[in-house]
Design an enzyme around this catalytic site. Structure first.
Site, PDB file in Angstrom:
ATOM      1  N   LYS A   4       0.850  -1.205   0.000  1.00 13.77           N
ATOM      2  CA  LYS A   4       0.000   0.000   0.000  1.00 13.77           C
ATOM      3  C   LYS A   4       0.879   1.246   0.000  1.00 13.77           C
ATOM      4  O   LYS A   4       1.515   1.565   1.000  1.00 13.77           O
ATOM      5  CB  LYS A   4      -0.932   0.058   1.214  1.00 13.77           C
ATOM      6  CG  LYS A   4      -1.989   1.146   0.984  1.00 13.77           C
ATOM      7  CD  LYS A   4      -2.606   1.699   2.244  1.00 13.77           C
ATOM      8  CE  LYS A   4      -1.835   2.802   2.905  1.00 13.77           C
ATOM      9  NZ  LYS A   4      -1.771   4.074   2.165  1.00 13.77           N
ATOM     10  N   GLU A  56      10.185   1.396  10.384  1.00  8.04           N
ATOM     11  CA  GLU A  56      11.209   2.406  10.061  1.00  8.04           C
ATOM     12  C   GLU A  56      10.518   3.751  10.224  1.00  8.04           C
ATOM     13  O   GLU A  56       9.711   4.131   9.369  1.00  8.04           O
ATOM     14  CB  GLU A  56      11.702   2.229   8.624  1.00  8.04           C
ATOM     15  CG  GLU A  56      12.391   0.910   8.353  1.00  8.04           C
ATOM     16  CD  GLU A  56      13.768   0.816   8.978  1.00  8.04           C
ATOM     17  OE1 GLU A  56      14.302   1.857   9.402  1.00  8.04           O
ATOM     18  OE2 GLU A  56      14.290  -0.302   9.072  1.00  8.04           O
ATOM     19  N   CYS A  59      13.824  10.900   6.232  1.00  4.03           N
ATOM     20  CA  CYS A  59      13.869  10.464   7.624  1.00  4.03           C
ATOM     21  C   CYS A  59      15.271  10.638   8.197  1.00  4.03           C
ATOM     22  O   CYS A  59      15.423  10.911   9.375  1.00  4.03           O
ATOM     23  CB  CYS A  59      13.438   9.017   7.730  1.00  4.03           C
ATOM     24  SG  CYS A  59      14.406   7.913   6.699  1.00  4.03           S
ATOM     25  N   GLU A 112       9.926  16.220  14.511  1.00  4.55           N
ATOM     26  CA  GLU A 112      10.358  16.036  13.133  1.00  4.55           C
ATOM     27  C   GLU A 112       9.593  17.015  12.249  1.00  4.55           C
ATOM     28  O   GLU A 112       8.364  16.984  12.201  1.00  4.55           O
ATOM     29  CB  GLU A 112      10.072  14.599  12.697  1.00  4.55           C
ATOM     30  CG  GLU A 112      10.666  14.290  11.348  1.00  4.55           C
ATOM     31  CD  GLU A 112      10.396  12.861  10.898  1.00  4.55           C
ATOM     32  OE1 GLU A 112       9.271  12.382  11.114  1.00  4.55           O
ATOM     33  OE2 GLU A 112      11.313  12.247  10.336  1.00  4.55           O
TER      34      GLU A 112
HETATM   35  P1  NDP Z   1       2.622   8.300   7.678  1.00  6.32           P
HETATM   36  O1  NDP Z   1       2.954   7.613   8.936  1.00  6.32           O
HETATM   37  O2  NDP Z   1       1.583   9.343   7.679  1.00  6.32           O
HETATM   38  O3  NDP Z   1       2.177   7.259   6.558  1.00  6.32           O
HETATM   39  C1  NDP Z   1       2.994   6.191   6.128  1.00  6.32           C
HETATM   40  C2  NDP Z   1       2.127   5.174   5.418  1.00  6.32           C
HETATM   41  O4  NDP Z   1       1.251   4.566   6.351  1.00  6.32           O
HETATM   42  C3  NDP Z   1       1.241   5.759   4.339  1.00  6.32           C
HETATM   43  O5  NDP Z   1       1.097   4.818   3.306  1.00  6.32           O
HETATM   44  C4  NDP Z   1      -0.059   5.973   5.088  1.00  6.32           C
HETATM   45  O6  NDP Z   1      -1.140   6.061   4.223  1.00  6.32           O
HETATM   46  C5  NDP Z   1      -0.079   4.710   5.919  1.00  6.32           C
HETATM   47  N1  NDP Z   1      -0.944   4.764   7.094  1.00  6.32           N
HETATM   48  C6  NDP Z   1      -1.348   5.841   7.807  1.00  6.32           C
HETATM   49  N2  NDP Z   1      -2.152   5.457   8.850  1.00  6.32           N
HETATM   50  C7  NDP Z   1      -2.233   4.101   8.787  1.00  6.32           C
HETATM   51  C8  NDP Z   1      -2.893   3.107   9.578  1.00  6.32           C
HETATM   52  N3  NDP Z   1      -3.621   3.420  10.659  1.00  6.32           N
HETATM   53  N4  NDP Z   1      -2.767   1.805   9.232  1.00  6.32           N
HETATM   54  C9  NDP Z   1      -2.020   1.464   8.159  1.00  6.32           C
HETATM   55  N5  NDP Z   1      -1.373   2.348   7.358  1.00  6.32           N
HETATM   56  C10 NDP Z   1      -1.469   3.657   7.674  1.00  6.32           C
HETATM   57  O7  NDP Z   1       4.015   8.833   7.158  1.00  6.32           O
HETATM   58  P2  NDP Z   1       4.271   9.748   5.902  1.00  6.32           P
HETATM   59  O8  NDP Z   1       3.729   9.098   4.669  1.00  6.32           O
HETATM   60  O9  NDP Z   1       3.830  11.110   6.295  1.00  6.32           O
HETATM   61  O10 NDP Z   1       5.867   9.680   5.768  1.00  6.32           O
HETATM   62  C11 NDP Z   1       6.702  10.503   6.470  1.00  6.32           C
HETATM   63  C12 NDP Z   1       7.237   9.803   7.692  1.00  6.32           C
HETATM   64  O11 NDP Z   1       7.938   8.619   7.308  1.00  6.32           O
HETATM   65  C13 NDP Z   1       8.246  10.650   8.432  1.00  6.32           C
HETATM   66  O12 NDP Z   1       8.012  10.600   9.813  1.00  6.32           O
HETATM   67  C14 NDP Z   1       9.572   9.971   8.114  1.00  6.32           C
HETATM   68  O13 NDP Z   1      10.558  10.185   9.057  1.00  6.32           O
HETATM   69  C15 NDP Z   1       9.181   8.549   7.993  1.00  6.32           C
HETATM   70  N6  NDP Z   1      10.182   7.830   7.205  1.00  6.32           N
HETATM   71  C16 NDP Z   1      11.011   6.938   7.851  1.00  6.32           C
HETATM   72  C17 NDP Z   1      12.031   6.298   7.161  1.00  6.32           C
HETATM   73  C18 NDP Z   1      12.931   5.311   7.832  1.00  6.32           C
HETATM   74  O14 NDP Z   1      13.550   4.514   7.136  1.00  6.32           O
HETATM   75  N7  NDP Z   1      13.034   5.316   9.146  1.00  6.32           N
HETATM   76  C19 NDP Z   1      12.253   6.566   5.735  1.00  6.32           C
HETATM   77  C20 NDP Z   1      11.328   7.512   5.171  1.00  6.32           C
HETATM   78  C21 NDP Z   1      10.318   8.112   5.893  1.00  6.32           C
HETATM   79  P3  NDP Z   1      -1.659   7.488   3.693  1.00  6.32           P
HETATM   80  O15 NDP Z   1      -0.496   8.369   3.478  1.00  6.32           O
HETATM   81  O16 NDP Z   1      -2.328   7.093   2.425  1.00  6.32           O
HETATM   82  O17 NDP Z   1      -2.592   7.991   4.741  1.00  6.32           O
END
Ligand code: NDP
Length: 504
Positions: A184, A259, A293, A395
């Protein structure tokens, strides 16, 4: 600032799920997809509901049982290498779709993201050829071997900041160890990943091994994680979302890797090569449009070099070329969405309220022509008094650097570790004992010394504290994507106690 250009590529009018190799329109909401460089709507995503998730999980289960899990390693390698080739062959198209959907600069997408996406398949194809097992024969008359088997159907959930680079790592690792999956993407950024999965099929991936569903996290994502047919969950995204997913998975005892976010310290000692440290500090916070991130978002400077370092940093930040992400001269593109831009800029007032000085940026970047509707923000930097400031704790996930200064080594380490996060840390010094000490003292999953981000796929990657749970990387992925089975066999027939025989 560069002149505006046309769209990087045309998007499909509608983006649908891809289940068992077929495009299937969901029955859920229609959600707009935007080009962040102009703010124009470029397509629509059809959200997938619980019934669609059911279909996707069932397709993945069928593919798992009907052959993928039992495929000979050589055959799996052959397919993974074909997937590597097809991604490379379509790198330009994928980069254009990713650019259209994220606004990340095309040059970075071509040179880093898509190469990495392809390489992930080659890396895991090579890794599985050399996987080793364990044998225990210390117990006389017995030999026990430990074998690893695929787990089953994985839910792979990807964020919007580097959709293909991050999801491809999950897909490659999941497949290499014999699992199947339902992916997803973020609902903001489905375009390149949708095409990516289509290309994997064109290259010979059997139907149902990789399925893709679309929709918002709270609907599609949550339904996927909770689905009883999903055996494990690999998630990259924000810490709050990670907690919710881990809690749901925990209720069902599904293994997870998380992650999550970061607020990484970039420590520059006076003993560093300051020119190189300056270049890296800029790259560390302003590359990938500031949305990464592992950004070095807290820049900690030894006090006697701080003023000169900051002056040079600010001059360079002001020179950064903001603009059209398809133009190879552009260094900073737009943020991913209007809401995210507003959130990032909201931190300027937060910083000021905590007594920080705004050094540069802090506002929308004025762009000409079609780009005027884009989500551009000037490279921003603030100087704060202590790591208690909210801009040092939260962040921001944008082109927003926070500078702090320190007097002693202990102050530097204590400020660096004074965070709920612990993803990565950067250390700049040519003084070997300082480097040695810092690599031991820093509470982070990865420490990079005298280098900007350099991902070593063989080594574990992941965070301490609120930055994650579990690791990704060669062996770390092998552990996550396999179940362990111990098989004990006696070397000669064993004497077994005879129960139930008549006595006497
Ligand atoms: P989110 O946590 O908002 O979303 C990540 C994914 O999870 C999206 O596909 C989102 O869908 C989905 N999602 C949201 N809520 C749920 C739920 N309740 N159940 C299942 N899936 C869900 O993160 P962002 O997309 O805003 O990404 C940015 C974040 O990712 C930052 O905090 C960044 O630091 C972190 N990140 C970490 C990395 C690492 O390797 N540690 C690398 C890159 C990013 P949707 O967006 O469609 O709502």
């Amino acid at each position: 600032m560069n002149a505006p250009a046309s769209l990087p590529i045309a998007a499909p009018a509608e983006t649908h799920a891809l289940i068992a190799g077929a495009s299937i329109a969901g029955a859920g909401a229609r959600l707009p997809i935007f080009y962040p460089a102009t703010g124009a709507q470029v397509g629509e995503l059809i959200e997938d509901d619980a019934a669609q998730i059911d279909r996707a999980v069932a397709a993945a289960r069928t593919a798992f049982k009907s052959g993928w899990a039992k495929l000979a390693v050589e055959k799996r390698q052959e397919i993974l290498l074909k997937l590597h080739d097809v991604v490379l062959a379509h790198a330009d198209e994928l980069a254009r779709l990713e650019c259209l959907n994220t606004g990340i600069v095309m040059r970075e997408l071509r040179e880093r993201h898509m190469k990495r996406a392809a390489y992930n398949f080659r890396f895991f194809a090579e890794y599985i050829a050399h996987a080793k097992g364990e044998v225990y024969d210390q117990t006389p008359g017995y030999r026990s071997v430990v074998v690893r088997e695929p787990v089953g159907v994985a839910a792979l959930i990807a964020p919007w900041n580097a959709p293909t680079a991050l999801a491809s790592m999950k897909i490659a690792a999941c497949l290499a160890f014999g699992n199947t999956c339902v992916l997803k993407p973020s609902e903001q950024t489905p375009l390149a990943l949708r095409r990516f999965v289509e290309l994997l099929h064109a290259a010979g991936l059997p139907e149902g091994v990789v399925n893709l569903v679309n929709g918002r996290g709270a609907t599609t994502g949550a339904a996927l994680v909770a689905h009883p047919g999903v055996d494990l969950v690999s998630f990259t995204g924000g810490t709050q979302t990670g907690r919710a997913i881990a809690a749901e998975a925990g209720r069902r005892l599904k293994p997870v890797t998380m992650e999550l976010g970061g607020k990484s310290a970039n420590i520059v000692f006076a003993s560093a090569d300051l020119d190189r440290a300056l270049d890296a500090a800029l790259v560390g916070i302003y590359s990938n449009n500031g949305q990464q991130c592992l950004a070095g978002s807290r820049i900690l400077l030894e006090r006697n070099i701080a003023d000169a370092f900051i002056a040079r940093f600010v001059a360079r930040a002001r020179g950064i070329r903001i603009g059209d992400p398809t133009d190879d001269r552009t260094e900073l593109g737009p943020l991913a969405s209007a809401a995210h831009r507003d959130r990032v800029l909201g931190f300027v007032d937060v910083a000021k309220a905590d007594g920080a000085a705004l050094l540069t940026g802090g506002k929308r970047a004025d762009m000409p022509g079609a780009l005027a509707g884009g989500y551009f923000v000037e490279p921003t930097a603030v100087r704060v008094g202590s790591s208690a400031a909210r801009v040092c704790r939260e962040e921001i996930f944008g082109p927003f650097a926070s500078f702090l200064t320190f007097e002693t080594y202990d102050e530097a380490i204590s400020a660096a570790n004074d965070s709920d996060f612990g993803l990565v840390a950067y250390v700049w010094s040519d003084h070997v004992p300082t480097v040695e000490r810092a690599t031991r003292d820093l509470a982070a999953g990865v420490v990079w010394v005298n280098t900007p981000m350099t991902r070593e796929l063989r080594a574990p990657f992941g965070g301490y504290k609120d930055s994650g749970l579990g690791r990704e990387g060669g062996e770390a992925c092998e552990r996550f994507y396999t179940e362990v089975k111990t098989v004990t066999v006696p070397s000669t027939p064993v004497a077994v106690r005879k129960l139930g025989l008549p006595t006497g």
